[in-house]
Motif scaffolding. Structure first.
Motif, PDB file in Angstrom:
ATOM      1  N   ASP A  79     -36.185  26.116   1.807  1.00 36.68           N
ATOM      2  CA  ASP A  79     -35.202  26.741   2.692  1.00 36.68           C
ATOM      3  C   ASP A  79     -34.431  27.787   1.899  1.00 36.68           C
ATOM      4  OD1 ASP A  79     -32.830  23.936   2.639  1.00 36.68           O
ATOM      5  OD2 ASP A  79     -33.507  25.294   1.068  1.00 36.68           O
ATOM      6  N   ASN A  80     -33.253  28.154   2.346  1.00 33.63           N
ATOM      7  CA  ASN A  80     -32.486  29.221   1.709  1.00 33.63           C
ATOM      8  C   ASN A  80     -31.508  28.709   0.650  1.00 33.63           C
ATOM      9  OD1 ASN A  80     -30.755  27.963   3.519  1.00 33.63           O
ATOM     10  ND2 ASN A  80     -29.697  29.854   4.096  1.00 33.63           N
ATOM     11  N   ALA A  81     -31.743  27.518   0.124  1.00 27.37           N
ATOM     12  CA  ALA A  81     -30.821  26.939  -0.867  1.00 27.37           C
ATOM     13  C   ALA A  81     -30.688  27.811  -2.111  1.00 27.37           C
ATOM     14  CB  ALA A  81     -31.282  25.537  -1.252  1.00 27.37           C
ATOM     15  N   TYR A  82     -31.760  28.487  -2.495  1.00 23.12           N
ATOM     16  CA  TYR A  82     -31.735  29.351  -3.678  1.00 23.12           C
ATOM     17  C   TYR A  82     -30.739  30.500  -3.486  1.00 23.12           C
ATOM     18  CZ  TYR A  82     -33.522  33.107  -6.743  1.00 23.12           C
ATOM     19  OH  TYR A  82     -33.655  34.142  -7.640  1.00 23.12           O
ATOM     20  N   HIS A  83     -30.844  31.187  -2.368  1.00 25.79           N
ATOM     21  CA  HIS A  83     -29.920  32.298  -2.118  1.00 25.79           C
ATOM     22  C   HIS A  83     -28.495  31.788  -1.900  1.00 25.79           C
ATOM     23  CE1 HIS A  83     -33.854  34.182  -1.054  1.00 25.79           C
ATOM     24  NE2 HIS A  83     -33.316  35.168  -1.735  1.00 25.79           N
ATOM     25  N   ASP A  84     -28.383  30.617  -1.278  1.00 22.97           N
ATOM     26  CA  ASP A  84     -27.065  30.029  -1.078  1.00 22.97           C
ATOM     27  C   ASP A  84     -26.395  29.739  -2.428  1.00 22.97           C
ATOM     28  OD1 ASP A  84     -25.079  28.571   0.810  1.00 22.97           O
ATOM     29  OD2 ASP A  84     -25.552  27.067  -0.714  1.00 22.97           O
ATOM     30  N   ASP A 140     -32.320  48.944  -6.559  1.00 23.30           N
ATOM     31  CA  ASP A 140     -31.664  48.777  -5.262  1.00 23.30           C
ATOM     32  C   ASP A 140     -30.636  47.654  -5.290  1.00 23.30           C
ATOM     33  OD1 ASP A 140     -32.836  50.623  -3.180  1.00 23.30           O
ATOM     34  OD2 ASP A 140     -34.686  49.806  -4.019  1.00 23.30           O
ATOM     35  N   ASN A 141     -29.844  47.603  -4.248  1.00 23.28           N
ATOM     36  CA  ASN A 141     -28.803  46.587  -4.121  1.00 23.28           C
ATOM     37  C   ASN A 141     -29.404  45.331  -3.470  1.00 23.28           C
ATOM     38  OD1 ASN A 141     -26.402  45.239  -4.058  1.00 23.28           O
ATOM     39  ND2 ASN A 141     -25.495  46.463  -2.427  1.00 23.28           N
ATOM     40  N   PHE A 142     -30.031  44.483  -4.275  1.00 25.76           N
ATOM     41  CA  PHE A 142     -30.660  43.264  -3.767  1.00 25.76           C
ATOM     42  C   PHE A 142     -29.626  42.291  -3.199  1.00 25.76           C
ATOM     43  CE2 PHE A 142     -33.277  44.539  -7.558  1.00 25.76           C
ATOM     44  CZ  PHE A 142     -34.302  45.134  -6.838  1.00 25.76           C
ATOM     45  N   HIS A 143     -28.403  42.415  -3.685  1.00 25.38           N
ATOM     46  CA  HIS A 143     -27.334  41.489  -3.320  1.00 25.38           C
ATOM     47  C   HIS A 143     -27.110  41.396  -1.817  1.00 25.38           C
ATOM     48  CE1 HIS A 143     -23.264  39.761  -3.192  1.00 25.38           C
ATOM     49  NE2 HIS A 143     -22.920  40.793  -2.461  1.00 25.38           N
ATOM     50  N   VAL A 144     -27.230  42.526  -1.121  1.00 25.01           N
ATOM     51  CA  VAL A 144     -26.959  42.524   0.317  1.00 25.01           C
ATOM     52  C   VAL A 144     -27.944  41.629   1.059  1.00 25.01           C
ATOM     53  CG1 VAL A 144     -28.384  44.574   0.772  1.00 25.01           C
ATOM     54  CG2 VAL A 144     -26.513  44.000   2.315  1.00 25.01           C
ATOM     55  N   PHE A 145     -29.174  41.553   0.581  1.00 25.67           N
ATOM     56  CA  PHE A 145     -30.173  40.707   1.224  1.00 25.67           C
ATOM     57  C   PHE A 145     -29.997  39.244   0.795  1.00 25.67           C
ATOM     58  CE2 PHE A 145     -32.053  44.963   0.616  1.00 25.67           C
ATOM     59  CZ  PHE A 145     -32.085  45.339   1.966  1.00 25.67           C
ATOM     60  N   ALA A 151     -26.748  33.230   4.369  1.00 29.75           N
ATOM     61  CA  ALA A 151     -26.022  32.936   5.607  1.00 29.75           C
ATOM     62  C   ALA A 151     -26.936  32.551   6.760  1.00 29.75           C
ATOM     63  CB  ALA A 151     -25.182  34.149   6.016  1.00 29.75           C
ATOM     64  N   ASP A 152     -28.254  32.818   6.625  1.00 28.85           N
ATOM     65  CA  ASP A 152     -29.155  32.617   7.769  1.00 28.85           C
ATOM     66  C   ASP A 152     -30.509  32.127   7.280  1.00 28.85           C
ATOM     67  OD1 ASP A 152     -30.788  32.799  10.023  1.00 28.85           O
ATOM     68  OD2 ASP A 152     -29.824  34.635  10.746  1.00 28.85           O
ATOM     69  N   ASN A 153     -30.736  30.821   7.369  1.00 29.83           N
ATOM     70  CA  ASN A 153     -31.988  30.237   6.908  1.00 29.83           C
ATOM     71  C   ASN A 153     -33.182  30.769   7.705  1.00 29.83           C
ATOM     72  OD1 ASN A 153     -33.534  28.266   5.300  1.00 29.83           O
ATOM     73  ND2 ASN A 153     -33.828  27.229   7.260  1.00 29.83           N
ATOM     74  N   ASN A 154     -33.028  30.926   9.014  1.00 31.00           N
ATOM     75  CA  ASN A 154     -34.132  31.424   9.837  1.00 31.00           C
ATOM     76  C   ASN A 154     -34.533  32.836   9.429  1.00 31.00           C
ATOM     77  OD1 ASN A 154     -34.403  29.102  11.395  1.00 31.00           O
ATOM     78  ND2 ASN A 154     -32.886  29.777  12.898  1.00 31.00           N
ATOM     79  N   LEU A 155     -33.550  33.663   9.092  1.00 36.83           N
ATOM     80  CA  LEU A 155     -33.846  35.024   8.630  1.00 36.83           C
ATOM     81  C   LEU A 155     -34.652  34.968   7.345  1.00 36.83           C
ATOM     82  CD1 LEU A 155     -33.492  38.113   8.753  1.00 36.83           C
ATOM     83  CD2 LEU A 155     -31.336  37.802   7.486  1.00 36.83           C
TER      84      LEU A 155
END
Length: 258
Positions: A79-84, A140-145, A151-155
């Motif tokens: 899931d998105n735990a890494y980005h979280d 590039d600004n990877f941070h924005v992604f 914020a959005d696991n489905n995304l």
């Protein structure tokens, strides 16, 4: 596929941040044609698995707790735990602040990576995704992604699999044809999604994909690596069952010592 090799970095932040960001820009975006969003999503595969023997067995660890092989009874969770983690666990919001704030939540610093007190490992190529680019002429600004995925696991899930599909076609110079199988990945995914929605309504599902589900989706999409890994996994489970059967003592209540 020539993904970042984590051999840049070195020295002190923020220089390490810029060097490894340039490496991602060159290898994933300029050389292989991914967008910054796709590159950020693909590196999110670090939500499962571990940095195993790269830095020695005593320092082998996952990026996030989800990545442990024993995270659940079915294995790690994708899931998105890494980005979280990158957005919500690292307390500072800029690379320069990270360089001067003793690098929490990490308590050990190495030439190209960091480690937390509970055994989570992050490379420079992970940390660069947590902060805005210091120079967008370099990368590039990877941070924005990263923030959007946190914020959005489905995304994240949707973007990751689209980028994975794109990665699977890199270097392919012949026309691709659909699998003759009558069972399509889309139908299976729609069915699984509906099932998860019912479980969510009943409070029995967390909205996360299991590793087995990921392998099955990759298999249906015709991903050669997923097919090979699925076959190897099934083979290893068979071997495990055979080994267990051969090594489990036979208990016979009628047996008596001579």
């Amino acid at each position: 596929m020539n993904l970042p090799g984590f051999d840049m970095g070195g020295g002190q932040y923020p220089g390490r941040c810029t060097l490894v960001g340039a490496e991602i820009q060159e290898k994933m975006i300029r050389r292989n044609g991914f967008t910054p969003e796709e590159a950020t999503a693909l590196i999110g595969a670090h939500t499962i698995g571990s940095i195993r023997g790269t830095f020695g067995s005593s320092l082998a660890g996952p990026w996030v707790p989800n990545g442990h092989d024993s995270a659940t009874l079915k294995g790690p969770i994708f899931d998105n735990a890494y980005h979280d983690f990158l957005i919500n666990t690292i307390p500072v919001n800029a690379c320069n602040d990270f360089a001067t704030s003793f690098n929490p939540p990490f308590n050990r610093q190495f030439p190209t990576w960091y480690r937390t007190s509970n055994g989570l490992d992050h490379l420079d190529s992970d940390i660069v995704l947590a902060f805005p680019s210091l120079d967008t002429n370099i990368h590039d600004n990877f941070h924005v992604f990263t923030r959007a995925f946190a914020a959005d696991n489905n995304l994240f899930i949707t973007t990751f699999f689209q980028a994975l599909h794109k990665m699977g076609k890199l270097g392919v110079n012949v026309a691709l044809t659909k699998s003759p199988s009558s069972c399509t990945c889309r139908r299976r995914l729609d069915s699984a999604t509906a099932h998860r929605r019912n479980l969510l309504e009943d409070g029995e599902y967390s909205g996360q994909l299991s590793v087995i589900e990921i392998l099955e989706l990759g298999y249906e999409q015709g991903d050669a690596a997923a097919r090979a890994f699925k076959i190897e996994t099934e083979l290893q489970f068979t071997r495990l069952a055979n080994i267990t059967a051969l090594t489990t003592p036979v208990r016979n209540s009628n047996f008596t010592k001579p």
